[in-house]
Design an enzyme around this catalytic site. Structure first.
Site, PDB file in Angstrom:
ATOM      1  N   ASN A  86       0.806  -1.227   0.000  1.00  0.00           N
ATOM      2  CA  ASN A  86       0.000   0.000   0.000  1.00  0.00           C
ATOM      3  C   ASN A  86       0.835   1.272   0.000  1.00  0.00           C
ATOM      4  O   ASN A  86       0.386   2.309  -0.469  1.00  0.00           O
ATOM      5  CB  ASN A  86      -0.952   0.013   1.200  1.00  0.00           C
ATOM      6  CG  ASN A  86      -0.317  -0.463   2.479  1.00  0.00           C
ATOM      7  OD1 ASN A  86       0.283  -1.528   2.532  1.00  0.00           O
ATOM      8  ND2 ASN A  86      -0.428   0.320   3.529  1.00  0.00           N
ATOM      9  N   GLN A 101      -4.832  -3.685  -2.239  1.00  0.00           N
ATOM     10  CA  GLN A 101      -4.315  -2.614  -3.107  1.00  0.00           C
ATOM     11  C   GLN A 101      -4.131  -3.074  -4.544  1.00  0.00           C
ATOM     12  O   GLN A 101      -4.059  -2.243  -5.450  1.00  0.00           O
ATOM     13  CB  GLN A 101      -2.982  -2.083  -2.560  1.00  0.00           C
ATOM     14  CG  GLN A 101      -3.079  -1.422  -1.200  1.00  0.00           C
ATOM     15  CD  GLN A 101      -3.833  -0.091  -1.232  1.00  0.00           C
ATOM     16  OE1 GLN A 101      -4.121   0.474  -2.276  1.00  0.00           O
ATOM     17  NE2 GLN A 101      -4.177   0.410  -0.053  1.00  0.00           N
ATOM     18  N   SER A 120     -11.065  -5.345  -0.461  1.00  0.00           N
ATOM     19  CA  SER A 120     -11.806  -4.305   0.253  1.00  0.00           C
ATOM     20  C   SER A 120     -12.485  -3.412  -0.779  1.00  0.00           C
ATOM     21  O   SER A 120     -11.857  -3.012  -1.766  1.00  0.00           O
ATOM     22  CB  SER A 120     -10.835  -3.479   1.103  1.00  0.00           C
ATOM     23  OG  SER A 120     -11.509  -2.389   1.678  1.00  0.00           O
ATOM     24  N   ALA A 121     -13.766  -3.086  -0.528  1.00  0.00           N
ATOM     25  CA  ALA A 121     -14.540  -2.334  -1.530  1.00  0.00           C
ATOM     26  C   ALA A 121     -14.055  -0.903  -1.697  1.00  0.00           C
ATOM     27  O   ALA A 121     -14.023  -0.361  -2.799  1.00  0.00           O
ATOM     28  CB  ALA A 121     -16.016  -2.338  -1.135  1.00  0.00           C
ATOM     29  N   CYS A 159      -1.866   7.857   8.594  1.00  0.00           N
ATOM     30  CA  CYS A 159      -1.573   7.842  10.028  1.00  0.00           C
ATOM     31  C   CYS A 159      -2.886   7.844  10.788  1.00  0.00           C
ATOM     32  O   CYS A 159      -3.419   8.880  11.115  1.00  0.00           O
ATOM     33  CB  CYS A 159      -0.701   9.024  10.396  1.00  0.00           C
ATOM     34  SG  CYS A 159      -1.067  10.490   9.440  1.00  0.00           S
TER      35      CYS A 159
END
Ligand code: PLP
Length: 383
Positions: free
Chosen positions: A150, A178, A198-199, A323
């Site tokens: 990622n 990713q 992941s959508a 973060c």
């Protein structure tokens, strides 16, 4: 509001208009997908249509797709050590997402970290050697190697890892959150036993994802209760989220034909950056990379300064990894690659996607150039 350039697709992609429409329609389903009446059957049909679309993105069978609340839940489900079998050992590449690095229910004593090269690619010789060394222990290896990172976009040698892991009698999980929609994914040719999606990284809604299994692979449910998702994930399904995921998956799969255009924009951005900052470092530049991701550091310039300066100039990017705690910490990925603290602390991730245009790249290069010029001038004056 002034025009902005959103270049943070690896944190999350904007919701696609087609998805928004499909989600709004799906909110109208009155029935519970587990109910036998017409309303229930309509909701069930919408879920199954989406399941087919998601399966197709991963080159899997629809019945092997388990919908979850996102990539994190899918990853943690994989790491729920089978209760009846105590003899598993977990192996993780050092650059995995924190949800994988958490180790799930595995104890630190049964978890081994696999190093990466200076380019941010998993060291398969180290993996093979470690599995060989542990062979006499009689444990079965469960290995997790993401399809692409990622932060750097570095594509990982999943197919080769699968051969090593299977040779050692183990299972391979790959977090493809990713990679989905950016490089072709096919469970069979990748050789993975489990795959996470992941959508929201492909323009679908946040809070929905999937764990995709190879035919015959079983997982212990993380969330126990009702019999939903083939008794593999309890809880009434998130119908609108799943429907949106399905639409996003279908569109992302179609766009795979256009990734060369995305890579050309990314290359244009990197050329522009090098032209205005000759000392800029493009992290993982010599590794095979996702077409949309560029991780850039300029020696002597802090990532936070760049992220804030670019934000003020109308550009959204991230410092290293997003973060989530609100404070910028040194990235475990860049640290594992052995980058100096100066480069790791200056790395800004620029990630493009389906909405990125030539103008966004031009705006980035111009704002970046201005900012670097100003920061270097200030540093010289202060010296
Ligand atoms: N895995 C990777 C590689 C990610 O980048 C992310 C999100 O940042 C996740 C997993 C977590 O996915 P989700 O946000 O759907 O829980």
């Amino acid at each position: 509001m002034n025009q902005r350039s959103y270049l943070d697709y690896n944190a999350t992609a904007p919701l696609r208009p087609e998805v928004r429409e499909a989600v709004a329609d799906a909110l109208g389903h009155a029935g519970n997908p587990s109910s036998v009446h017409a309303e229930g059957r309509a909701a069930r049909a919408a879920i199954e249509e989406a399941r087919g679309r998601v399966a197709s993105l991963a080159g899997a069978r629809p019945e092997d797709v388990i919908f979850t609340s996102g990539g994190t839940e899918a990853n943690v489900t994989v790491l729920a050590e089978p209760a009846a079998d105590e003899s598993w050992q977990l192996y993780l590449s050092a650059i995995e997402h924190p949800s994988v690095l958490s180790g799930g229910r595995f104890h630190p004593e049964t978890t081994t970290m696999i190093p990466v090269t200076a380019d941010g690619v998993a060291d398969l010789a180290a993996l093979a050697m470690t599995l060989e060394k542990h062979k006499p222990g009689g444990w079965r290896p469960l290995v997790s190697l993401m399809a692409a990172n990622n932060e750097t976009g570095a594509i990982q040698p999943v197919r080769e890892a699968a051969d090593i892991v299977h040779e050692a009698g183990g299972l391979l999980h790959s977090d493809a959150v990713q990679a989905a929609g950016r490089i072709p994914l096919d469970m069979t040719s990748l050789g993975t036993d489990m795959l996470t999606l992941s959508a929201h990284k492909i323009g679908g809604p946040k809070g929905v994802g999937a764990l995709v299994l190879k035919e015959g692979v079983r997982v212990e449910p993380l969330i126990k209760g009702g019999g939903q998702e083939g008794r593999r994930r309890a809880g009434t399904e998130n119908v609108p989220g799943i429907v949106g995921f399905g639409v996003a998956a279908e569109l992302a799969a179609k766009e795979l034909g256009d990734v060369a255009a995305l890579a050309a924009l990314r290359d244009q951005l990197e050329e522009g950056v090098r032209a205005v900052a000759a000392d800029a470092v493009i992290v993982s530049a010599s590794a095979p990379r996702l077409p949309n991701t560029s991780c850039i550091a300029v020696p002597g310039v802090k990532a936070e300064t760049l992220v804030i300066g670019l934000d003020l100039a109308g550009i959204a990017v991230s410092a290293g990894s997003a973060c989530s705690s609100g404070k910028v910490e040194t990235s475990h990925v860049l640290e594992a690659m052995g980058l100096s603290p100066e480069i790791a602390g200056g790395a800004v991730r620029v990630s493009l996607g389906f909405g990125t245009k030539n103008d966004d790249i031009k705006r980035y290069v111009s704002a970046f150039g201005e900012l670097i010029k100003r920061l270097k001038r200030n540093a010289k004056e202060a010296a």
